[in-house]
Design a protein around this motif. Structure first.
Motif: not given
Length: 354
Positions: A186-188, A252-253, A292-296
């Motif tokens: 979840s913390k990416a 984080s995600r 930034f957007n999640i996982d971008d």
């Protein structure tokens, strides 16, 4: 008259919520509350609480077959006679025993996420760490008069042992990017490693522990980053790490709040943050952080490069972020909010009893 409160947390071995719990209990004690704690045995938080002079009980907080924990909580409440019993996260709330007929206390449950309300049958009032969690509660039918949003706080530490980068195998001229989090999907943190791998002189300090450590270590090797990704383990010297780092990244995600972005503001460290549920309710892109957007990965990489190469931009973000901390997330602001909410509960309940 000093307000007596019992704070209850089961908790994992380590984690952000667990750290916030200890920080808050200590802050409440310093700000004039009579604080008692019930928690699981733990080699980190129990010694911190006892060192601060807080009476601390340890209980197992087991599964459904654990009948001892709620019985013992009831005994502690009966002996200590608190006015407020505050629970942290679902397991603690679920272990609060049924109220006796002569109940003279009120159960407040602090929600750090969108928890299932079936665990909160004994709760009288809710404290939420974001406005959106409060919306979730009202959508679930909770009376809005029993809900209060109170921000987490962060503190700065004026005195700490400065970190020598060489002790962490990090060159003096490196750009250090710090994360403070559990090592969990979840913390990416894999997203951060991916974004940093092609950027010269960037070293990552991953401060924390968790189930994905081995997976992340292997991924860093696959990316050719084993010499630039440093796994620091769980750390208590947050201010020293933030002072030694050039950038704090919070990718984080999933994050219902995320105290790390406030800690970065409080310690004047330039911040990069994902727009996960919690942070996006507070941060302002290009004003007090770069978002930034999640996982971008591409935008995160560009943000890292910007702060690596543009120190003036980093200082502008720091100036604005620190002002946000002072105005909204200081310990004084949060402690006053706790006092006001507790006072509101007692006055409301006294009025109902008349």
């Amino acid at each position: 008259m000093t307000l007596k409160t019992i704070q209850v947390l089961a908790g994992a071995e380590t984690g952000g919520a667990e750290t916030a719990f200890v920080d808050t209990c200590i802050a409440l004690s310093k700000h004039g509350f009579d604080v008692e704690v019930i928690t699981r045995p733990n080699k980190i938080r129990v010694p911190r609480l006892k060192k601060a002079g807080i009476k601390t009980h340890t209980l197992p907080f087991g599964g459904k077959v654990d009948k001892f924990t709620p019985w013992r909580i009831g005994q502690i409440i009966k002996k200590s006679k608190p006015k407020i019993v505050q629970t942290w996260m679902s397991r603690a709330a679920d272990k609060i025993p049924s109220a006796p007929d002569d109940k003279d206390y009120h159960v407040v449950s602090r929600l750090g996420g969108y928890y299932k309300l079936k665990y909160y049958t004994e709760t009288d009032y809710f404290m939420t760490i974001t406005p959106d969690i409060g919306r979730y509660l009202t959508d679930e039918g909770v009376n809005p008069d029993t809900i209060q949003h109170i921000n987490n706080f962060a503190e700065t530490e004026d005195h700490f042992q400065k970190i020598d980068r060489s002790t962490l195998n990090t060159p003096k001229d490196a750009t250090v990017v710090l994360t403070l989090s559990r090592l969990h999907k979840s913390k990416a943190l894999d997203t951060l490693i991916t974004a940093a791998k092609d950027l010269d002189k960037i070293h990552l300090w991953l401060a924390g522990d968790g189930p994905d450590r081995e997976k992340l270590e292997n991924y860093a090797k696959e990316c050719g980053m084993e010499d630039r990704v440093h796994f620091l383990g769980w750390r208590e010297d947050r201010a020293a790490l933030l002072n030694a780092a050039d950038i704090c990244c919070f990718p984080s995600r999933y994050e219902p709040f995320g105290t790390v972005f406030v800690q970065a503001w409080a310690n004047k460290t330039p911040l990069i943050v994902s727009l996960a549920d919690g942070p996006k309710q507070f941060v302002r892109d290009k004003e007090d952080c770069l978002a930034f957007n999640i996982d971008d990965v591409d935008t995160l990489r560009e943000n890292l490069k910007l702060l690596r190469d543009n120190k003036a931009l980093g200082q502008d973000l720091v100036k604005n972020g620190y002002q946000r901390y002072i105005n909204e997330f200081s310990v004084e602001k949060t402690m006053q909010a706790y006092k006001d909410f507790y006072d509101y509960i007692l006055k409301r309940e006294n009025k109902s009893a008349d």
